[in-house]
Design an enzyme around this catalytic site. Structure first.
Site, PDB file in Angstrom:
ATOM      1  N   ARG A 110       2.292  49.864 -33.024  1.00 28.90           N
ATOM      2  CA  ARG A 110       3.112  48.851 -33.659  1.00 28.90           C
ATOM      3  C   ARG A 110       2.375  47.524 -33.593  1.00 28.90           C
ATOM      4  NH1 ARG A 110       9.162  47.429 -31.764  1.00 28.90           N
ATOM      5  NH2 ARG A 110       8.032  46.605 -30.007  1.00 28.90           N
ATOM      6  N   THR A 114       3.849  41.825 -36.715  1.00 32.42           N
ATOM      7  CA  THR A 114       4.738  42.218 -37.827  1.00 32.42           C
ATOM      8  C   THR A 114       5.759  43.277 -37.402  1.00 32.42           C
ATOM      9  OG1 THR A 114       3.259  44.005 -38.474  1.00 32.42           O
ATOM     10  CG2 THR A 114       2.832  41.846 -39.453  1.00 32.42           C
ATOM     11  N   ASP A 206       7.609  48.686 -21.923  1.00 30.92           N
ATOM     12  CA  ASP A 206       6.660  49.357 -22.818  1.00 30.92           C
ATOM     13  C   ASP A 206       6.373  50.762 -22.276  1.00 30.92           C
ATOM     14  OD1 ASP A 206       4.089  48.333 -24.892  1.00 30.92           O
ATOM     15  OD2 ASP A 206       4.036  50.273 -23.852  1.00 30.92           O
ATOM     16  N   ASP A 209       2.582  51.587 -21.715  1.00 33.12           N
ATOM     17  CA  ASP A 209       2.012  50.878 -20.569  1.00 33.12           C
ATOM     18  C   ASP A 209       2.542  51.446 -19.247  1.00 33.12           C
ATOM     19  OD1 ASP A 209       0.484  49.216 -22.122  1.00 33.12           O
ATOM     20  OD2 ASP A 209       1.858  47.518 -22.036  1.00 33.12           O
TER      21      ASP A 209
HETATM   22  C1  PRP Z   1       5.886  52.260 -29.073  1.00 32.96           C
HETATM   23  C2  PRP Z   1       6.687  53.533 -29.028  1.00 32.96           C
HETATM   24  C3  PRP Z   1       6.912  53.851 -30.474  1.00 32.96           C
HETATM   25  C4  PRP Z   1       7.032  52.483 -31.084  1.00 32.96           C
HETATM   26  C5  PRP Z   1       8.482  52.208 -31.329  1.00 32.96           C
HETATM   27  O1  PRP Z   1       4.565  52.525 -29.327  1.00 32.96           O
HETATM   28  O2  PRP Z   1       6.058  54.557 -28.307  1.00 32.96           O
HETATM   29  O3  PRP Z   1       5.846  54.564 -31.057  1.00 32.96           O
HETATM   30  O4  PRP Z   1       6.516  51.548 -30.135  1.00 32.96           O
HETATM   31  O5  PRP Z   1       8.668  51.019 -31.997  1.00 32.96           O
HETATM   32  P1  PRP Z   1       9.275  50.944 -33.482  1.00 32.96           P
HETATM   33  O6  PRP Z   1      10.482  51.838 -33.518  1.00 32.96           O
HETATM   34  O7  PRP Z   1       9.629  49.488 -33.610  1.00 32.96           O
HETATM   35  O8  PRP Z   1       8.221  51.375 -34.438  1.00 32.96           O
HETATM   36  P2  PRP Z   1       3.443  51.370 -29.331  1.00 32.96           P
HETATM   37  O9  PRP Z   1       3.276  50.820 -30.700  1.00 32.96           O
HETATM   38  O10 PRP Z   1       3.771  50.391 -28.249  1.00 32.96           O
HETATM   39  O11 PRP Z   1       2.133  52.156 -29.008  1.00 32.96           O
HETATM   40  P3  PRP Z   1       1.664  52.933 -27.672  1.00 32.96           P
HETATM   41  O12 PRP Z   1       2.472  54.184 -27.584  1.00 32.96           O
HETATM   42  O13 PRP Z   1       0.227  53.181 -27.937  1.00 32.96           O
HETATM   43  O14 PRP Z   1       1.883  52.032 -26.486  1.00 32.96           O
HETATM   44  N1  URA Z   2       8.076  50.244 -27.676  1.00 32.14           N
HETATM   45  C1  URA Z   2       8.249  50.343 -26.339  1.00 32.14           C
HETATM   46  O1  URA Z   2       7.423  50.947 -25.644  1.00 32.14           O
HETATM   47  N2  URA Z   2       9.319  49.756 -25.796  1.00 32.14           N
HETATM   48  C2  URA Z   2      10.251  49.109 -26.524  1.00 32.14           C
HETATM   49  O2  URA Z   2      11.234  48.597 -25.945  1.00 32.14           O
HETATM   50  C3  URA Z   2      10.057  49.013 -27.909  1.00 32.14           C
HETATM   51  C4  URA Z   2       8.964  49.623 -28.468  1.00 32.14           C
END
Ligand code: PRP
Ligand code: URA
Length: 217
Positions: A110, A114, A206, A209
């Site tokens: 994400r 944006t 997160d 993380d």
């Molecule tokens: C997180 C999560 C989803 C997304 C959700 O991933 O695991 O994929 O955000 O958010 P949304 O519903 O607003 O799209 P992230 O983009 O943080 O990537 P990561 O898993 O690599 O940490």
């Molecule tokens: N992605 C995450 O990992 N946590 C949130 O709360 C939203 C998006």
């Protein structure tokens, strides 16, 4: 132990006591990555068990030491689609439940500014080779990532798709449900709302993380 939600007909929120107990530990800011990963795995197993309650079976003959009976085997070919990175932690539990499932990785992150998903990895074959697709991602926040994943799978030819999340926000459920009313969503909790940075409140922070020990400076 799973209940359809009164406002969102395609959403099922688990009420299983084991899930509720583990979810509280998962949310706790003091939970370290090792324990966090264990909890993601355990909750995923329980959610997967509930989400697969309507998977199709076919009859097989089984010989016990005493006699022959009619048994069942899973008839649906199942595809697991973990959304990198955070969805990776849900894969092993699902493979324990369904050892013959295929795993197709999809990389989406994400954009922090944006909040729109950016695709960076796609290991799907040219066309669908499974009957039922389970998208695995711990968090459903704005719904952008889930919608993008569903669109990739539909373009690919998938007809039956379920979305498995640990925690969902109402905003994300609304987005996915209105664009894809044919996709069932299973989660362990429907939280209050998103904050101004697109994080689920109260959420767990997160998910990527916290599983992988990144983002801690
Ligand atoms: C997180 C999560 C989803 C997304 C959700 O991933 O695991 O994929 O955000 O958010 P949304 O519903 O607003 O799209 P992230 O983009 O943080 O990537 P990561 O898993 O690599 O940490
Ligand atoms: N992605 C995450 O990992 N946590 C949130 O709360 C939203 C998006």
């Amino acid at each position: 132990m799973a209940q359809a939600h009164p406002e969102f007909p395609t959403l099922t929120v688990s009420r299983h006591p084991a899930i509720l107990h583990k979810l509280a530990l998962l949310r706790d800011e003091a939970t370290e990555p090792k324990k966090f990963r264990e909890l993601v795995r355990e909750i995923s197993w329980l959610l997967g068990y509930e989400a697969l309650a309507d998977a199709r079976v076919s009859a097989i003959r089984v010989r016990t030491p005493l006699e022959e009976i009619e048994g069942s085997e899973l008839a649906d070919r199942i595809g697991l689609i973990p959304i990198l990175r955070a969805g990776l932690g849900m894969v092993d539990a699902m493979l324990e439940l369904m050892p013959t499932a295929q795993v197709w990785h999809l990389g989406l992150f994400r954009d922090e500014r944006t909040l729109r998903p950016v695709e960076y990895y796609n290991k799907l074959p040219d066309r669908a080779t499974v009957d039922l697709c389970l998208i695995l991602d711990p968090m459903l926040a704005t719904g952008g990532s889930a919608s993008a994943a569903i669109e990739v799978l539909k373009d690919w030819g998938a007809s039956r798709i379920k979305l498995i999340n640990l925690i969902a926000a109402p905003e994300g459920v609304r987005t996915v449900a209105s664009a894809h009313p044919d996709v069932a969503i299973h989660c362990a909790a429907l939280d209050r709302q998103l904050n101004e940075r697109g994080y689920i409140m109260p959420g767990l922070g997160d998910a990527g993380d916290r599983q992988f020990g990144t983002g801690r400076g």
